[in-house]
Design an enzyme around this catalytic site. Structure first.
Site, PDB file in Angstrom:
ATOM      1  N   HIS A 113      26.409  -0.151 -10.550  1.00 21.56           N
ATOM      2  CA  HIS A 113      25.885  -1.506 -10.735  1.00 21.56           C
ATOM      3  C   HIS A 113      24.366  -1.454 -10.753  1.00 21.56           C
ATOM      4  O   HIS A 113      23.737  -1.441  -9.695  1.00 21.56           O
ATOM      5  CB  HIS A 113      26.360  -2.419  -9.605  1.00 21.56           C
ATOM      6  CG  HIS A 113      27.809  -2.760  -9.679  1.00 21.56           C
ATOM      7  ND1 HIS A 113      28.292  -3.778 -10.478  1.00 21.56           N
ATOM      8  CD2 HIS A 113      28.887  -2.207  -9.093  1.00 21.56           C
ATOM      9  CE1 HIS A 113      29.612  -3.846 -10.356  1.00 21.56           C
ATOM     10  NE2 HIS A 113      29.994  -2.892  -9.530  1.00 21.56           N
ATOM     11  N   CYS A 146      30.151  -1.092 -15.127  1.00 21.12           N
ATOM     12  CA  CYS A 146      31.292  -1.033 -14.220  1.00 21.12           C
ATOM     13  C   CYS A 146      32.608  -1.183 -14.987  1.00 21.12           C
ATOM     14  O   CYS A 146      32.972  -0.323 -15.768  1.00 21.12           O
ATOM     15  CB  CYS A 146      31.148  -2.046 -13.091  1.00 21.12           C
ATOM     16  SG  CYS A 146      32.321  -1.755 -11.727  1.00 21.12           S
ATOM     17  N   GLU A 170      22.340  -3.775 -11.361  1.00 17.29           N
ATOM     18  CA  GLU A 170      21.802  -4.998 -10.766  1.00 17.29           C
ATOM     19  C   GLU A 170      21.783  -4.949  -9.241  1.00 17.29           C
ATOM     20  O   GLU A 170      21.165  -5.790  -8.588  1.00 17.29           O
ATOM     21  CB  GLU A 170      22.598  -6.219 -11.258  1.00 17.29           C
ATOM     22  CG  GLU A 170      23.960  -6.418 -10.638  1.00 17.29           C
ATOM     23  CD  GLU A 170      25.063  -5.507 -11.174  1.00 17.29           C
ATOM     24  OE1 GLU A 170      26.203  -5.648 -10.712  1.00 17.29           O
ATOM     25  OE2 GLU A 170      24.776  -4.648 -12.036  1.00 17.29           O
TER      26      GLU A 170
END
EC number: 4.3.2.10
Length: 198
Positions: free
Chosen positions: A180, A77, A182
């Site tokens: 992202h 990011c 995650e």
């Protein structure tokens, strides 16, 4: 394996640590140059504002250290954007690992396109790259960003939002993802797993 997650006064770091932990990787959050230098791999995540982040990196001399790292390195990011040459966000000179400019999304149609770009979108034009190993065609990943990296020779995947942009970049030992991982379910888990396997 020792994974250093660079601490630089940005948000969203904890979720990256949890994601690495789920994959069995012992990650430490640090801005200590020796800890970063002696790690097996380095992750550079974050949400925030480019000029503030660069000031912190320079104050800790992490800007110089990042350019010297030889082990696999992953920007996520804001981390991707800071690895580029320059960002339109407060006219910020960045680290210059990728000779790429970061620009602000300008919506052509405010009814159809909102800024920031938030939500799930496809990875397209995937290159044959170890970070992308085992991914199906056009997998979906989760984005939250108002700025984007232009297309470049270092682009290894694209996404279309308003126009095409660099979803992922790679040069030497440096890899970067605008989305992202995650927060991107099994696809994000696979991307992180591929990075850990480099």
């Amino acid at each position: 394996m020792k994974i250093a997650v660079i601490k630089y006064n940005s948000g969203n770091v904890q979720s990256v640590l949890y994601a690495l932990e789920r994959l069995g990787a012992g990650a430490i959050l640090t801005d200590d140059p020796d800890e970063i230098r002696t790690s097996d791999k380095v992750v550079f995540p974050g949400q925030g504002e480019a000029s503030t982040a660069m000031r912190y990196l320079k104050a800790k001399k992490l800007d110089t250290l990042i350019k010297e790292i030889k082990q696999p390195f992953l920007g996520v990011c804001l981390g991707l954007q800071l690895l580029c040459e320059h960002s339109e966000e407060n006219n910020t000179d960045c680290l210059g690992i990728f000779p790429v400019k970061v620009k602000k999304f300008i919506p052509e149609n405010s009814q159809e396109f909102k800024v920031p770009h938030v939500g799930w979108n496809e990875l397209e034009n995937l290159s044959h790259n170890p970070l992308l190993k085992g991914l199906l065609a056009n997998p979906f990943v989760y984005y939250v960003h108002s700025f984007y990296a232009e297309l470049a020779t270092e682009t290894i995947a694209t996404t279309h939002y308003i126009h095409d942009f660099s979803a992922m970049l790679h040069r030497d030992n440096y890899y970067a993802i605008q989305a992202h991982p995650e927060k991107s379910g099994l696809v994000g888990e696979k991307l992180l797993s591929n990075f850990l396997s480099l």
